[in-house]
Design a protein around this motif. Structure first.
Motif, PDB file in Angstrom:
ATOM      1  N   LEU A  98       0.827  -1.211   0.000  1.00  0.00           N
ATOM      2  CA  LEU A  98       0.000   0.000   0.000  1.00  0.00           C
ATOM      3  C   LEU A  98       0.858   1.256   0.000  1.00  0.00           C
ATOM      4  CD1 LEU A  98      -3.094  -0.583   2.327  1.00  0.00           C
ATOM      5  CD2 LEU A  98      -3.048  -0.186  -0.136  1.00  0.00           C
ATOM      6  N   TYR A  99       1.930   1.232   0.763  1.00  0.00           N
ATOM      7  CA  TYR A  99       2.802   2.405   0.798  1.00  0.00           C
ATOM      8  C   TYR A  99       3.475   2.635  -0.548  1.00  0.00           C
ATOM      9  CZ  TYR A  99       6.287   5.719   2.452  1.00  0.00           C
ATOM     10  OH  TYR A  99       7.067   6.841   2.614  1.00  0.00           O
ATOM     11  N   GLY A 100       3.862   1.556  -1.217  1.00  0.00           N
ATOM     12  CA  GLY A 100       4.418   1.703  -2.560  1.00  0.00           C
ATOM     13  C   GLY A 100       3.416   2.287  -3.529  1.00  0.00           C
ATOM     14  N   ALA A 101       2.148   1.861  -3.417  1.00  0.00           N
ATOM     15  CA  ALA A 101       1.101   2.436  -4.267  1.00  0.00           C
ATOM     16  C   ALA A 101       0.916   3.918  -3.982  1.00  0.00           C
ATOM     17  CB  ALA A 101      -0.211   1.678  -4.058  1.00  0.00           C
ATOM     18  N   ALA A 102       0.955   4.290  -2.709  1.00  0.00           N
ATOM     19  CA  ALA A 102       0.816   5.706  -2.355  1.00  0.00           C
ATOM     20  C   ALA A 102       1.949   6.538  -2.936  1.00  0.00           C
ATOM     21  CB  ALA A 102       0.784   5.852  -0.836  1.00  0.00           C
ATOM     22  N   ALA A 103       3.152   5.978  -2.958  1.00  0.00           N
ATOM     23  CA  ALA A 103       4.300   6.719  -3.477  1.00  0.00           C
ATOM     24  C   ALA A 103       4.184   7.011  -4.962  1.00  0.00           C
ATOM     25  CB  ALA A 103       5.587   5.930  -3.199  1.00  0.00           C
ATOM     26  N   LEU A 104       3.440   6.171  -5.693  1.00  0.00           N
ATOM     27  CA  LEU A 104       3.360   6.318  -7.146  1.00  0.00           C
ATOM     28  C   LEU A 104       2.126   7.077  -7.619  1.00  0.00           C
ATOM     29  CD1 LEU A 104       4.570   2.787  -8.327  1.00  0.00           C
ATOM     30  CD2 LEU A 104       5.843   4.930  -8.306  1.00  0.00           C
ATOM     31  N   VAL A 105       1.326   7.603  -6.702  1.00  0.00           N
ATOM     32  CA  VAL A 105       0.100   8.293  -7.104  1.00  0.00           C
ATOM     33  C   VAL A 105       0.388   9.442  -8.060  1.00  0.00           C
ATOM     34  CG1 VAL A 105      -1.669   9.881  -6.231  1.00  0.00           C
ATOM     35  CG2 VAL A 105      -1.358   7.644  -5.153  1.00  0.00           C
ATOM     36  N   TYR A 106       1.410  10.232  -7.774  1.00  0.00           N
ATOM     37  CA  TYR A 106       1.709  11.398  -8.607  1.00  0.00           C
ATOM     38  C   TYR A 106       2.397  11.023  -9.916  1.00  0.00           C
ATOM     39  CZ  TYR A 106       0.597  14.113  -4.455  1.00  0.00           C
ATOM     40  OH  TYR A 106      -0.047  14.659  -3.374  1.00  0.00           O
ATOM     41  N   ARG A 107       2.705   9.744 -10.114  1.00  0.00           N
ATOM     42  CA  ARG A 107       3.266   9.314 -11.387  1.00  0.00           C
ATOM     43  C   ARG A 107       2.175   8.912 -12.377  1.00  0.00           C
ATOM     44  NH1 ARG A 107       6.576  11.311  -8.675  1.00  0.00           N
ATOM     45  NH2 ARG A 107       8.787  10.756  -8.499  1.00  0.00           N
ATOM     46  N   LEU A 108       0.934   8.786 -11.925  1.00  0.00           N
ATOM     47  CA  LEU A 108      -0.159   8.437 -12.828  1.00  0.00           C
ATOM     48  C   LEU A 108      -0.387   9.565 -13.825  1.00  0.00           C
ATOM     49  CD1 LEU A 108      -2.709   6.939 -10.269  1.00  0.00           C
ATOM     50  CD2 LEU A 108      -1.523   5.679 -12.072  1.00  0.00           C
ATOM     51  N   PRO A 109      -0.445   9.283 -15.132  1.00  0.00           N
ATOM     52  CA  PRO A 109      -0.688  10.356 -16.114  1.00  0.00           C
ATOM     53  C   PRO A 109      -1.993  11.099 -15.867  1.00  0.00           C
ATOM     54  CG  PRO A 109       0.070   8.352 -17.206  1.00  0.00           C
ATOM     55  CD  PRO A 109      -0.186   7.982 -15.779  1.00  0.00           C
ATOM     56  N   PHE A 110      -2.998  10.429 -15.285  1.00  0.00           N
ATOM     57  CA  PHE A 110      -4.270  11.101 -15.005  1.00  0.00           C
ATOM     58  C   PHE A 110      -4.080  12.244 -14.014  1.00  0.00           C
ATOM     59  CE2 PHE A 110      -4.928   6.384 -15.049  1.00  0.00           C
ATOM     60  CZ  PHE A 110      -5.237   6.285 -16.395  1.00  0.00           C
ATOM     61  N   SER A 111      -3.061  12.128 -13.138  1.00  0.00           N
ATOM     62  CA  SER A 111      -2.856  13.150 -12.113  1.00  0.00           C
ATOM     63  C   SER A 111      -2.159  14.384 -12.657  1.00  0.00           C
ATOM     64  CB  SER A 111      -2.030  12.569 -10.956  1.00  0.00           C
ATOM     65  OG  SER A 111      -0.681  12.379 -11.356  1.00  0.00           O
ATOM     66  N   TRP A 112      -1.714  14.339 -13.927  1.00  0.00           N
ATOM     67  CA  TRP A 112      -0.971  15.456 -14.482  1.00  0.00           C
ATOM     68  C   TRP A 112      -1.884  16.579 -14.969  1.00  0.00           C
ATOM     69  CZ3 TRP A 112       3.386  12.921 -17.931  1.00  0.00           C
ATOM     70  CH2 TRP A 112       4.171  12.106 -17.120  1.00  0.00           C
ATOM     71  N   ARG A 113      -3.180  16.299 -15.043  1.00  0.00           N
ATOM     72  CA  ARG A 113      -4.124  17.308 -15.537  1.00  0.00           C
ATOM     73  C   ARG A 113      -5.133  17.638 -14.448  1.00  0.00           C
ATOM     74  NH1 ARG A 113      -3.369  13.524 -19.471  1.00  0.00           N
ATOM     75  NH2 ARG A 113      -5.191  12.355 -18.747  1.00  0.00           N
ATOM     76  N   GLY A 114      -5.565  18.883 -14.419  1.00  0.00           N
ATOM     77  CA  GLY A 114      -6.578  19.287 -13.468  1.00  0.00           C
ATOM     78  C   GLY A 114      -6.000  19.577 -12.092  1.00  0.00           C
ATOM     79  N   PRO A 115      -6.874  19.769 -11.111  1.00  0.00           N
ATOM     80  CA  PRO A 115      -6.407  20.120  -9.761  1.00  0.00           C
ATOM     81  C   PRO A 115      -5.631  18.978  -9.116  1.00  0.00           C
ATOM     82  CG  PRO A 115      -8.762  19.651  -9.758  1.00  0.00           C
ATOM     83  CD  PRO A 115      -8.345  19.695 -11.197  1.00  0.00           C
TER      84      PRO A 115
END
Length: 274
Positions: free
Chosen positions: A90-107
């Motif tokens: 779970l911690y590894g998944a949390a670390a990669l949240v900002y690497r998701l391309p979906f997170s690069w757009r919007g707020p």
């Protein structure tokens, strides 16, 4: 080139070196790194994380007697399962949240909340994992905190707690000034990777310690490499591989959010301007 121009053929084209580009067409500073689409990598990493949880659960169920909450050895079995699931997967998944391309757009706020929620879920699993091992030791009269594994594990949980509280106060609440967030952000990133490395080291050392205690006598001695030892050693390698791949993904510059070098102060969780 001058001879070609004199002959009326125009300038000779100059070849340019081939560069690798990220998903958004940006040329990363680490362009020499292996080019790999992020989402297939995520699927591979997710499968590896599921395998880690499945292996540690099967080990405790098949060879260690299953699960209970009664102070027995079966209560101890919750410790490796909860720690691997929480502080590694779970911690590894949390670390990669900002690497998701979906997170690069919007707020950025929804991704901040998801990042914090996954980390909090990891902590909520780690707490009963610690309770299980301390209760097991107390029931059997075994001393606590005497091994390197126990020192590493407790240090990881304590550092993780401080990391989560500092991140929540700095990035999700409105009172932290922008200069403080910008100052703290690289510290937060550094300790995020450090905690993951400590968690992997704690899990691997714990597996090895448990095998030495459980297989130290009889025909199933650890030195004979019985099936349980092979299975648990494989589990340790899977955990190590998962941690290495997460750190590798975090190190890739072309998988970072485009504005990753700036601190988003526009949308704290509790806005003072409503």
């Amino acid at each position: 080139m001058q001879n070609a121009m004199q002959m009326g053929k125009g300038p000779v084209p100059v070849s340019r070196p081939l560069t690798l580009r990220g998903p958004c067409g940006r040329c990363p500073s680490g362009a020499g790194m292996l080019e790999l689409p992020f989402l297939p990598f995520c699927a591979l990493l997710g499968g590896l994380g599921v395998a880690c949880v499945a292996f540690v659960s099967a080990w405790c169920q098949q060879w260690r007697g299953g699960f209970a909450w009664d102070g027995s050895a079966r209560m101890f079995n919750w410790h490796p399962v909860l720690m691997v699931t929480g502080l590694v997967v779970l911690y590894g998944a949390a670390a990669l949240v900002y690497r998701l391309p979906f997170s690069w757009r919007g707020p950025k706020l929804p991704w901040k909340v998801l990042h914090g929620a996954l980390a909090l879920a990891a902590f909520c699993l780690a707490v009963p994992g610690l309770v299980a091992v301390f209760s097991f030791h107390d029931a059997r009269g075994t001393p606590n905190m005497y091994s390197l594994h126990s020192w590493l594990g407790l240090a990881t949980v304590l550092l993780f707690s401080c990391q989560w509280l500092a991140g929540f106060a700095s990035f999700l609440l409105p009172w932290a000034p922008a200069w403080l967030r910008a100052l703290y952000k690289p510290v937060h990133v550094f300790f995020g990777s450090t905690i993951l490395m400590l968690a992997v080291a704690s899990c691997v050392s714990g597996i090895n310690e448990k095998l030495f205690f459980s297989l130290k006598n009889g025909t199933t001695a650890y030195a004979r490499l019985p099936p349980e030892a092979v299975f648990a050693n494989t589990l340790g390698l899977l955990i190590l591989l998962f941690g290495v791949l997460v750190l590798w993904a975090l190190a890739r510059p072309d998988w970072k959010r485009p504005e990753a070098d700036s601190v988003d102060t526009r949308q704290p969780l509790l806005s003072a301007e409503r």
